[in-house]
Design an enzyme around this catalytic site. Structure first.
Site, PDB file in Angstrom:
ATOM      1  N   ASP A  77     -17.219   7.371   0.179  1.00  0.00           N
ATOM      2  CA  ASP A  77     -15.869   7.291   0.752  1.00  0.00           C
ATOM      3  C   ASP A  77     -15.505   8.700   1.218  1.00  0.00           C
ATOM      4  O   ASP A  77     -16.176   9.679   0.842  1.00  0.00           O
ATOM      5  CB  ASP A  77     -14.887   6.786  -0.334  1.00  0.00           C
ATOM      6  CG  ASP A  77     -13.453   6.609   0.176  1.00  0.00           C
ATOM      7  OD1 ASP A  77     -13.245   6.566   1.407  1.00  0.00           O
ATOM      8  OD2 ASP A  77     -12.538   6.514  -0.672  1.00  0.00           O
ATOM      9  N   CYS A 117     -16.215   2.106   2.191  1.00  0.00           N
ATOM     10  CA  CYS A 117     -15.025   1.265   2.373  1.00  0.00           C
ATOM     11  C   CYS A 117     -14.458   1.400   3.777  1.00  0.00           C
ATOM     12  O   CYS A 117     -13.745   0.522   4.238  1.00  0.00           O
ATOM     13  CB  CYS A 117     -13.980   1.612   1.316  1.00  0.00           C
ATOM     14  SG  CYS A 117     -13.491   3.336   1.333  1.00  0.00           S
ATOM     15  N   ARG A 147       0.883  -1.179   0.000  1.00  0.00           N
ATOM     16  CA  ARG A 147       0.000   0.000   0.000  1.00  0.00           C
ATOM     17  C   ARG A 147       0.908   1.212   0.000  1.00  0.00           C
ATOM     18  O   ARG A 147       1.739   1.378   0.906  1.00  0.00           O
ATOM     19  CB  ARG A 147      -0.902   0.007   1.235  1.00  0.00           C
ATOM     20  CG  ARG A 147      -1.561   1.360   1.471  1.00  0.00           C
ATOM     21  CD  ARG A 147      -2.584   1.360   2.565  1.00  0.00           C
ATOM     22  NE  ARG A 147      -3.793   0.634   2.177  1.00  0.00           N
ATOM     23  CZ  ARG A 147      -4.955   0.752   2.798  1.00  0.00           C
ATOM     24  NH1 ARG A 147      -5.090   1.577   3.821  1.00  0.00           N
ATOM     25  NH2 ARG A 147      -5.996   0.058   2.387  1.00  0.00           N
ATOM     26  N   GLN A 155     -10.318  -3.904  -2.295  1.00  0.00           N
ATOM     27  CA  GLN A 155     -11.565  -3.412  -1.700  1.00  0.00           C
ATOM     28  C   GLN A 155     -12.765  -3.816  -2.555  1.00  0.00           C
ATOM     29  O   GLN A 155     -13.806  -4.259  -2.055  1.00  0.00           O
ATOM     30  CB  GLN A 155     -11.488  -1.877  -1.586  1.00  0.00           C
ATOM     31  CG  GLN A 155     -12.772  -1.211  -1.134  1.00  0.00           C
ATOM     32  CD  GLN A 155     -13.014  -1.381   0.353  1.00  0.00           C
ATOM     33  OE1 GLN A 155     -12.125  -1.143   1.167  1.00  0.00           O
ATOM     34  NE2 GLN A 155     -14.214  -1.803   0.721  1.00  0.00           N
ATOM     35  N   HIS A 200      -7.863   0.941  -5.740  1.00  0.00           N
ATOM     36  CA  HIS A 200      -8.003   0.136  -4.520  1.00  0.00           C
ATOM     37  C   HIS A 200      -8.725  -1.174  -4.883  1.00  0.00           C
ATOM     38  O   HIS A 200      -9.861  -1.413  -4.478  1.00  0.00           O
ATOM     39  CB  HIS A 200      -8.775   0.931  -3.466  1.00  0.00           C
ATOM     40  CG  HIS A 200      -8.679   0.350  -2.079  1.00  0.00           C
ATOM     41  ND1 HIS A 200      -7.882  -0.742  -1.768  1.00  0.00           N
ATOM     42  CD2 HIS A 200      -9.291   0.711  -0.906  1.00  0.00           C
ATOM     43  CE1 HIS A 200      -8.006  -1.013  -0.480  1.00  0.00           C
ATOM     44  NE2 HIS A 200      -8.856  -0.156   0.063  1.00  0.00           N
ATOM     45  N   ARG A 241     -13.744  -8.121   3.535  1.00  0.00           N
ATOM     46  CA  ARG A 241     -12.348  -7.908   3.134  1.00  0.00           C
ATOM     47  C   ARG A 241     -11.538  -9.156   3.454  1.00  0.00           C
ATOM     48  O   ARG A 241     -10.680  -9.564   2.684  1.00  0.00           O
ATOM     49  CB  ARG A 241     -11.734  -6.707   3.878  1.00  0.00           C
ATOM     50  CG  ARG A 241     -12.422  -5.365   3.673  1.00  0.00           C
ATOM     51  CD  ARG A 241     -12.303  -4.838   2.268  1.00  0.00           C
ATOM     52  NE  ARG A 241     -10.927  -4.649   1.817  1.00  0.00           N
ATOM     53  CZ  ARG A 241     -10.115  -3.653   2.188  1.00  0.00           C
ATOM     54  NH1 ARG A 241     -10.520  -2.720   3.022  1.00  0.00           N
ATOM     55  NH2 ARG A 241      -8.891  -3.558   1.705  1.00  0.00           N
TER      56      ARG A 241
HETATM   57  N1   CP Z   1     -11.032   0.321   3.430  1.00  0.00           N
HETATM   58  C1   CP Z   1      -9.735   0.167   3.742  1.00  0.00           C
HETATM   59  O1   CP Z   1      -8.876  -0.126   2.902  1.00  0.00           O
HETATM   60  O2   CP Z   1      -9.477   0.304   5.066  1.00  0.00           O
HETATM   61  P1   CP Z   1      -8.029   0.423   5.724  1.00  0.00           P
HETATM   62  O3   CP Z   1      -7.440   1.726   5.267  1.00  0.00           O
HETATM   63  O4   CP Z   1      -8.300   0.384   7.198  1.00  0.00           O
HETATM   64  O5   CP Z   1      -7.190  -0.733   5.267  1.00  0.00           O
HETATM   65  N1  NVA Z   2      -9.951   6.917  -0.640  1.00  0.00           N
HETATM   66  C1  NVA Z   2      -9.460   6.515   0.660  1.00  0.00           C
HETATM   67  C2  NVA Z   2      -9.678   5.054   0.888  1.00  0.00           C
HETATM   68  C3  NVA Z   2      -9.210   4.543   2.214  1.00  0.00           C
HETATM   69  C4  NVA Z   2      -9.401   3.086   2.378  1.00  0.00           C
HETATM   70  C5  NVA Z   2      -7.984   6.862   0.762  1.00  0.00           C
HETATM   71  O1  NVA Z   2      -7.252   6.652  -0.195  1.00  0.00           O
HETATM   72  O2  NVA Z   2      -7.592   7.361   1.814  1.00  0.00           O
END
Ligand code: CP
Ligand code: NVA
Length: 312
Positions: free
Chosen positions: A232, A272, A110, A140, A137, A300
């Site tokens: 989101d 999410c 990530r 997700q 993502h 997830r």
């Molecule tokens: N939705 C999601 O990816 O959550 P986290 O940032 O907690 O992994």
């Molecule tokens: N769009 C958000 C998703 C988090 C899971 C971000 O990138 O922070």
């Protein structure tokens, strides 16, 4: 169910890298693994395998889902904080990739720049999983499609409205919805529309699957007759400095009772997570009878196990 070798060795970087059948297959494995887990049946599809997890950005769900997920599949995970490994001191991605390839069976990353994940995948000869970038993502969305199928019984023709920023989650939802034949609408302020290249890819797939892809700027109109309302945060990780300005620009795009009234009575509400209550979604809606956000979060785990079991 037998998990075949058709996807073994593949990277999981974008939903778009997979065919509709392959996406459906991963979702099918996810349902299967959820079933086994609920029945307490052993699921050691990845016995003895190791996953490295590099988190340059924070995470709760993704981290725990992958870590517990591989453990339940008989393998183990290593949490690799970039501040602790040499990557954080400037060791090249291409060197890191080749070293880790000799010790691990897969890497989940990530990070900010999508190009960094592509670079890692270019040099690694083990599967690379995209655990979120500024652009996408994808893990997700496997969980989300699984959740929608659980509640709606199908994906084809389901009207899913993403309300908010045309961000990484919106991008992957567009690509995923296009693969499975959904009616995907993104309702966002002008200037925050999804990336043109992503829309083009989604539209190309939509022609094959029967999906429809639309971007609208009127959230009330967008939510009419929706089966799924998805939102989101307005400011994603890395955009903290823009949060205050965005709150004003996005005020009309809050998922609240007024928007819910436009949707079908049995519409489900998804997020999410993490959520900012009172901003992109009201407390009443996220805690209300249509919300499935915690089932979605649980999925997830099952979805990530499915991705790992298929490719590692
Ligand atoms: N939705 C999601 O990816 O959550 P986290 O940032 O907690 O992994
Ligand atoms: N769009 C958000 C998703 C988090 C899971 C971000 O990138 O922070």
């Amino acid at each position: 169910m037998e998990i075949n070798n058709s996807l073994r060795g593949r990277d999981f970087i974008s939903i778009n890298d997979f065919s509709s059948d392959e996406i459906s297959y991963i979702i099918k494995i996810a349902h299967h693994l959820k079933n086994l887990q609920k029945k307490g049946i052993s699921q050691e599809y990845l016995k003895g395998k190791s996953l490295g997890m590099i988190f340059v950005k924070s995470s709760t769900r993704t981290r725990v889902a992958f870590e517990v997920g591989i453990y339940q599949l008989g393998g183990n995970a290593l949490f690799l904080n970039p501040n602790d490994i040499q990557l954080g001191r400037g060791e090249l991605i291409k060197d890191t990739a080749r070293v880790l390839s000799r010790m691990l069976d897969g890497i989940m990353i990530r990070t900010f720049a999508h190009e960094d994940v592509l670079e890692l995948a270019k040099w690694a000869d083990i599967p690379i999983i995209n655990g979120l970038t500024d652009l996408l993502h994808p893990t997700q969305i496997i969980a989300d499609l699984m959740t929608i199928e659980e509640y709606k019984g199908k994906l084809q023709g389901i009207k899913t409205v993403f309300v908010g920023d045309g961000n990484n989650v919106a991008h992957s939802l567009l690509l995923g919805g296009a693969k499975v034949g959904m009616d995907v609408v993104v309702a966002c302020p002008e200037g925050f529309t999804p990336d043109a290249k992503i829309l083009e890819l989604a539209e190309r797939d939509a022609k094959l699957s029967g999906a429809t892809i639309r971007v609208l700027h009127d959230p009330i109109l967008a939510c009419q007759n929706a089966d799924v309302i998805y939102t989101d945060v307005w400011a994603s990780m890395g955009q903290e400095a823009e949060a205050e300005v965005k709150e004003k620009q996005f005020a009309k795009y809050q998922v609240n009772q007024e928007l819910m009234n436009q949707a079908k009575k049995d519409a489900i509400v998804m997020h999410c997570l993490p959520a900012k209550r009172g901003k992109e979604i009201t407390d009443g809606v996220i805690e209300g009878p249509n919300s499935v956000v915690f089932e979605e979060a649980e999925n997830r785990l099952h979805a990530h196990k499915a991705i790992m079991a298929a490719i590692m």
